[in-house]
Design a protein around this motif. Structure first.
Motif, short mmCIF file in Angstrom:
data_model
loop_
_atom_site.label_atom_id
_atom_site.label_comp_id
_atom_site.label_asym_id
_atom_site.label_seq_id
_atom_site.Cartn_x
_atom_site.Cartn_y
_atom_site.Cartn_z
N LEU A 76 0.82 -1.21 0.00
CA LEU A 76 0.00 0.00 0.00
C LEU A 76 0.86 1.26 0.00
CD1 LEU A 76 -2.80 -1.15 2.45
CD2 LEU A 76 -3.02 -0.79 -0.02
N ALA A 77 1.96 1.24 0.74
CA ALA A 77 2.86 2.39 0.75
C ALA A 77 3.45 2.60 -0.64
CB ALA A 77 3.97 2.19 1.79
N ARG A 78 3.87 1.52 -1.28
CA ARG A 78 4.44 1.64 -2.62
C ARG A 78 3.41 2.19 -3.60
NH1 ARG A 78 6.35 0.72 -7.30
NH2 ARG A 78 8.17 -0.31 -8.02
N GLU A 79 2.20 1.63 -3.56
CA GLU A 79 1.13 2.10 -4.45
C GLU A 79 0.82 3.58 -4.22
OE1 GLU A 79 -2.16 -0.52 -3.74
OE2 GLU A 79 -1.29 -2.14 -4.96
N SER A 80 1.01 4.05 -3.00
CA SER A 80 0.71 5.44 -2.66
C SER A 80 1.90 6.38 -2.85
CB SER A 80 0.25 5.52 -1.20
OG SER A 80 -0.90 4.72 -1.01
N GLY A 81 3.04 5.83 -3.22
CA GLY A 81 4.22 6.66 -3.41
C GLY A 81 4.91 7.05 -2.12
N ILE A 82 4.73 6.25 -1.07
CA ILE A 82 5.36 6.51 0.22
C ILE A 82 6.66 5.72 0.27
CG2 ILE A 82 5.14 6.37 2.72
CD1 ILE A 82 3.15 8.31 1.36
N GLY A 83 7.79 6.42 0.37
CA GLY A 83 9.08 5.77 0.37
C GLY A 83 9.50 5.22 1.71
N ARG A 84 8.95 5.78 2.79
CA ARG A 84 9.35 5.35 4.13
C ARG A 84 8.19 5.57 5.09
NH1 ARG A 84 14.79 5.58 7.05
NH2 ARG A 84 14.18 5.71 9.23
N VAL A 85 7.99 4.61 5.97
CA VAL A 85 6.98 4.71 7.03
C VAL A 85 7.70 4.47 8.35
CG1 VAL A 85 4.86 3.74 8.00
CG2 VAL A 85 5.16 3.80 5.51
N ASP A 86 7.61 5.45 9.24
CA ASP A 86 8.16 5.34 10.59
C ASP A 86 6.99 5.45 11.56
OD1 ASP A 86 11.18 5.47 10.17
OD2 ASP A 86 10.51 7.24 9.08
N ALA A 87 6.81 4.42 12.37
CA ALA A 87 5.70 4.43 13.32
C ALA A 87 6.22 4.29 14.73
CB ALA A 87 4.73 3.29 13.01
N GLY A 88 5.68 5.10 15.60
CA GLY A 88 6.02 5.05 17.02
C GLY A 88 4.77 5.16 17.84
N PRO A 89 4.89 5.20 19.14
CA PRO A 89 3.70 5.24 19.99
C PRO A 89 2.90 6.53 19.87
CG PRO A 89 5.72 5.41 21.30
CD PRO A 89 6.13 5.14 19.89
N ALA A 90 3.53 7.63 19.47
CA ALA A 90 2.82 8.92 19.42
C ALA A 90 2.42 9.36 18.03
CB ALA A 90 3.70 10.00 20.05
N ALA A 91 3.07 8.81 16.99
CA ALA A 91 2.78 9.30 15.63
C ALA A 91 3.30 8.34 14.58
CB ALA A 91 3.44 10.67 15.43
N ILE A 92 2.84 8.58 13.37
CA ILE A 92 3.34 7.88 12.18
C ILE A 92 3.87 8.94 11.24
CG2 ILE A 92 2.73 6.46 10.19
CD1 ILE A 92 0.48 5.25 11.90
N ALA A 93 5.10 8.74 10.77
CA ALA A 93 5.71 9.67 9.83
C ALA A 93 5.81 8.99 8.47
CB ALA A 93 7.08 10.10 10.31
N LEU A 94 5.34 9.69 7.44
CA LEU A 94 5.38 9.18 6.08
C LEU A 94 6.31 10.05 5.26
CD1 LEU A 94 1.52 8.78 5.61
CD2 LEU A 94 3.15 7.03 6.37
N THR A 95 7.24 9.42 4.57
CA THR A 95 8.15 10.15 3.69
C THR A 95 7.74 9.83 2.25
OG1 THR A 95 9.91 9.94 5.32
CG2 THR A 95 10.56 10.59 3.09
#
Length: 121
Positions: A76-95
């Protein structure tokens, strides 16, 4: 003669999953199944792979279910053009990559450098 844009998103989500040895005892078969999962290029292909696993080996253990969910996130990230997903307890960061940057801006996520942040509740 067209170039192929081959890349895989980087996932830093604190989980990965596995096909446990006590569920699929044959090591060569497990390696073959990992390769099959890695080649699955769509959520539908992963769903079909899951059905095949259940048919052959019975109900998925939690580790295997997590491996399939991780594969779905990657697709799903690839299909959406998201190169990196960083997830932690407080947030999700999408590059994002390329045109996905515009889409994330429209989604109303908080921007932080090249990343878009989705804050938890």
């Amino acid at each position: 003669g067209e170039g192929v844009d081959e890349w895989l998103p980087s996932l830093n989500i604190g989980a990965g999953g596995a096909l446990p040895a006590d569920w699929i005892g044959n090591e060569d078969l497990r390696v073959t199944l990992y390769a099959q999962l890695a080649r699955a290029g769509s959520v539908d292909a992963i769903d079909a792979f899951e059905e095949e696993l259940i048919d052959r080996f019975g109900e998925l253990p939690d580790e295997a279910a997590l491996a399939l969910e991780t594969a779905r996130i990657r697709v799903l990230a690839r299909e959406s053009g998201i190169g990196r997903v960083d997830a932690g307890p407080a947030a999700i960061a999408l590059t994002p990559r390329g045109a996905a940057k515009r889409a994330l801006k429209k989604a109303g996520l908080t921007e932080s450098g090249e990343r878009s942040i989705l804050q938890g509740d």
